[in-house]
Design a protein around this motif. Structure first.
Motif, short mmCIF file in Angstrom:
data_model
loop_
_atom_site.label_atom_id
_atom_site.label_comp_id
_atom_site.label_asym_id
_atom_site.label_seq_id
_atom_site.Cartn_x
_atom_site.Cartn_y
_atom_site.Cartn_z
N ARG A 61 20.32 -21.00 17.91
CA ARG A 61 21.05 -19.77 17.63
C ARG A 61 20.13 -18.57 17.82
O ARG A 61 18.92 -18.68 17.67
N LEU A 62 20.72 -17.44 18.14
CA LEU A 62 19.96 -16.21 18.26
C LEU A 62 20.73 -15.07 17.61
O LEU A 62 21.84 -14.75 18.02
N LEU A 63 20.12 -14.50 16.58
CA LEU A 63 20.65 -13.31 15.92
C LEU A 63 19.71 -12.16 16.23
O LEU A 63 18.50 -12.29 16.12
N THR A 64 20.27 -11.03 16.66
CA THR A 64 19.45 -9.82 16.82
C THR A 64 19.85 -8.85 15.73
O THR A 64 21.03 -8.71 15.39
N ALA A 65 18.86 -8.17 15.16
CA ALA A 65 19.12 -7.37 13.96
C ALA A 65 18.17 -6.18 13.89
O ALA A 65 17.13 -6.15 14.55
N GLU A 66 18.54 -5.22 13.07
CA GLU A 66 17.63 -4.11 12.77
C GLU A 66 16.52 -4.65 11.87
O GLU A 66 16.78 -5.35 10.90
N ARG A 67 15.31 -4.29 12.20
CA ARG A 67 14.16 -4.81 11.46
C ARG A 67 14.23 -4.44 9.97
O ARG A 67 13.92 -5.25 9.10
N ILE A 72 0.81 -1.21 0.00
CA ILE A 72 0.00 0.00 0.00
C ILE A 72 0.85 1.27 0.00
O ILE A 72 0.45 2.29 -0.57
N ASN A 73 2.02 1.23 0.62
CA ASN A 73 2.87 2.41 0.68
C ASN A 73 3.58 2.65 -0.66
O ASN A 73 3.69 1.76 -1.49
N SER A 74 4.09 3.86 -0.80
CA SER A 74 4.73 4.24 -2.07
C SER A 74 6.09 3.58 -2.26
O SER A 74 6.64 3.61 -3.36
N GLU A 75 6.62 2.99 -1.20
CA GLU A 75 7.87 2.25 -1.28
C GLU A 75 7.86 1.16 -0.23
O GLU A 75 7.11 1.23 0.75
N LEU A 76 8.69 0.15 -0.43
CA LEU A 76 8.81 -0.89 0.58
C LEU A 76 9.55 -0.32 1.78
O LEU A 76 10.66 0.19 1.66
N ARG A 77 8.92 -0.39 2.93
CA ARG A 77 9.60 0.04 4.14
C ARG A 77 9.00 -0.69 5.33
O ARG A 77 7.80 -0.95 5.37
N GLU A 78 9.86 -1.02 6.26
CA GLU A 78 9.44 -1.77 7.44
C GLU A 78 9.43 -0.85 8.65
O GLU A 78 10.41 -0.16 8.92
N ILE A 79 8.30 -0.81 9.34
CA ILE A 79 8.18 0.01 10.54
C ILE A 79 8.65 -0.80 11.74
O ILE A 79 8.26 -1.95 11.93
N GLY A 80 9.49 -0.20 12.55
CA GLY A 80 9.97 -0.91 13.73
C GLY A 80 11.43 -0.59 13.99
O GLY A 80 12.06 0.19 13.26
N ALA A 81 11.97 -1.18 15.03
CA ALA A 81 13.34 -0.88 15.43
C ALA A 81 14.23 -2.11 15.27
O ALA A 81 14.98 -2.23 14.31
N GLY A 82 14.15 -3.02 16.22
CA GLY A 82 14.96 -4.22 16.16
C GLY A 82 14.11 -5.46 16.33
O GLY A 82 12.91 -5.38 16.58
N LEU A 83 14.73 -6.61 16.18
CA LEU A 83 14.01 -7.86 16.38
C LEU A 83 14.97 -8.99 16.71
O LEU A 83 16.18 -8.89 16.51
N PHE A 84 14.38 -10.06 17.24
CA PHE A 84 15.10 -11.30 17.51
C PHE A 84 14.85 -12.24 16.34
O PHE A 84 13.72 -12.39 15.88
N VAL A 85 15.91 -12.88 15.86
CA VAL A 85 15.76 -13.88 14.80
C VAL A 85 16.24 -15.20 15.38
O VAL A 85 17.44 -15.47 15.48
#
Length: 377
Positions: free
Chosen positions: A91-97, A31-44
């Motif tokens: 395993r646990l990777l933490t990353a920018e969303r 729906i947005n004019s460009e692909l973008r992810e809202i949020g800060a970080g996440l656990f993978v």
């Protein structure tokens, strides 16, 4: 087979890539004019890492994130209650969303997925017809609603749907990482005090992900922008991190979504549209990735789309709902525990970490390998 997907977030791009890599044509509507992810970080976690490996997105996100050797839980006296919480045999990777989102978008494009931005899906039918806001109707063999908690396609499915307010929530931030932040080198920390929790999570060489959680009735804790002085009083040991907060966070109450049906005819929903959950276990995005990968695999390997959708929902619903329940329980213990019984809570959390049986239950999603080379139908 042709697949039309509403939603270009993490779940939508995972599903798109998983289908496209199996030879199917896929169009994603964002729906947005460009692909973008809202949020800060996440656990993978391990369950998502396996799917990302299978999709070819693993190397890109692994290079940008931080591999964790421990995840500490500390109580109101700053005592370490757990140092390997949920990490046994995984395993646990933490990353920018946003970086995970970019890695998935890159793989989707390489796989030949057509991504249409500024394309709003307003309706769909069980026969596989998707309608856009401009009146265009598109025919597909399968329509997926992966548009998050406000999913329109979810509303078109039969059966009962519930949006449950959990009475606790949080705000999420990225702060600049400093050279003297040795405490979080390959280690994530979550501190508890009364009904408040703060997570300090390294997600890249440049940034640390901070989340501030509290009950909705905690007016000072739920304030936006954050009342830094109030949070420093609760967590003086984290003052160095809290002072770096900028006025860019928003407190959001956590919600669970429960749906009686995840699919109907040639329509299906997944991710937050189907089973939104609180982020307390760090599994919400991982569950979406896992579910999307399994859906593509089941539909591809089945004799019919209906058979594939039934197999997917039958196999994955118990995993998603169990994780949702456990995350909700974690939030209740962390934010709605009686203040005078905090020491008792500390004893309980310490005991939980040493219980192999409980760890086995909590790790239901991690133990579910949707990429395993075994028959799934």
């Amino acid at each position: 087979m042709h697949v039309e997907i509403a939603g270009g977030g993490i779940g939508g791009l995972t599903a798109a890539t998983a289908f496209a890599r199996r030879g199917h044509s896929v169009t994603v509507h964002e729906i947005n004019s460009e692909l973008r992810e809202i949020g800060a970080g996440l656990f993978v976690w391990e369950n998502a890492l396996r799917a990302l490996e299978a999709l070819g997105a693993y190397d890109e996100i692994a290079k940008s994130g931080e591999w964790n050797q421990s995840w500490q839980i500390r109580d109101h006296r700053n005592r370490v209650l757990q140092s390997d919480w949920l990490m046994k045999d995984s395993r646990l990777l933490t990353a920018e969303r946003r970086r995970l989102h970019i890695a998935l978008a890159n793989q989707a494009i390489r796989a030949g997925v057509e991504i249409r931005t500024g394309s709003e899906v307003v309706s769909a039918t069980p026969e596989g017809e998707l309608e856009l806001a401009d009146g265009t109707k598109r025919k597909a063999d399968l329509v997926l609603g992966v548009e998050g908690v406000t999913s329109r396609i979810r509303d078109l499915l039969p059966g009962r749907k519930q949006v449950i307010r959990l009475r606790d929530g949080g705000a999420r931030y990225l702060i600049r990482r400093r050279e003297d932040d040795h405490e979080v080198q390959n280690s994530s920390i979550e501190c508890w005090n009364a009904g408040r929790r703060v997570g300090v999570i390294p997600v890249s060489r440049e940034h640390i992900y901070l989340y501030l959680c509290c009950p909705v009735i905690d007016a000072e804790g739920a304030r936006a922008p954050a009342n830094i002085e109030s949070w420093v009083r609760s967590f003086p040991q984290l003052e160095s991190y809290l002072r770096r907060l900028e006025d860019n966070g928003k407190y959001v109450e956590f919600r669970d979504i429960r749906c009686e049906r995840w699919h109907h005819g040639r329509m299906a929903i997944l991710g937050d549209a189907a089973h939104a959950m609180s982020p307390n276990l760090g599994q919400a995005a991982c569950i979406s990735i896992q579910s999307a990968y399994l859906l593509a695999r089941c539909v591809h390997e089945a004799h019919s789309i209906g058979e594939g959708l039934r197999a997917w929902e039958t196999k994955f619903r118990p995993v998603a709902e169990a994780t949702q329940r456990l995350s909700r329980f974690y939030g209740r213990v962390g934010t709605r525990w009686p203040v005078l019984l905090q020491d008792a809570r500390s004893l309980m959390i310490s005991a939980m970490g040493s219980s192999a049986r409980l760890q086995h239950r909590i790790n239901v999603a991690v133990r579910t390998d949707v990429t395993a080379a075994v028959p799934i139908l």
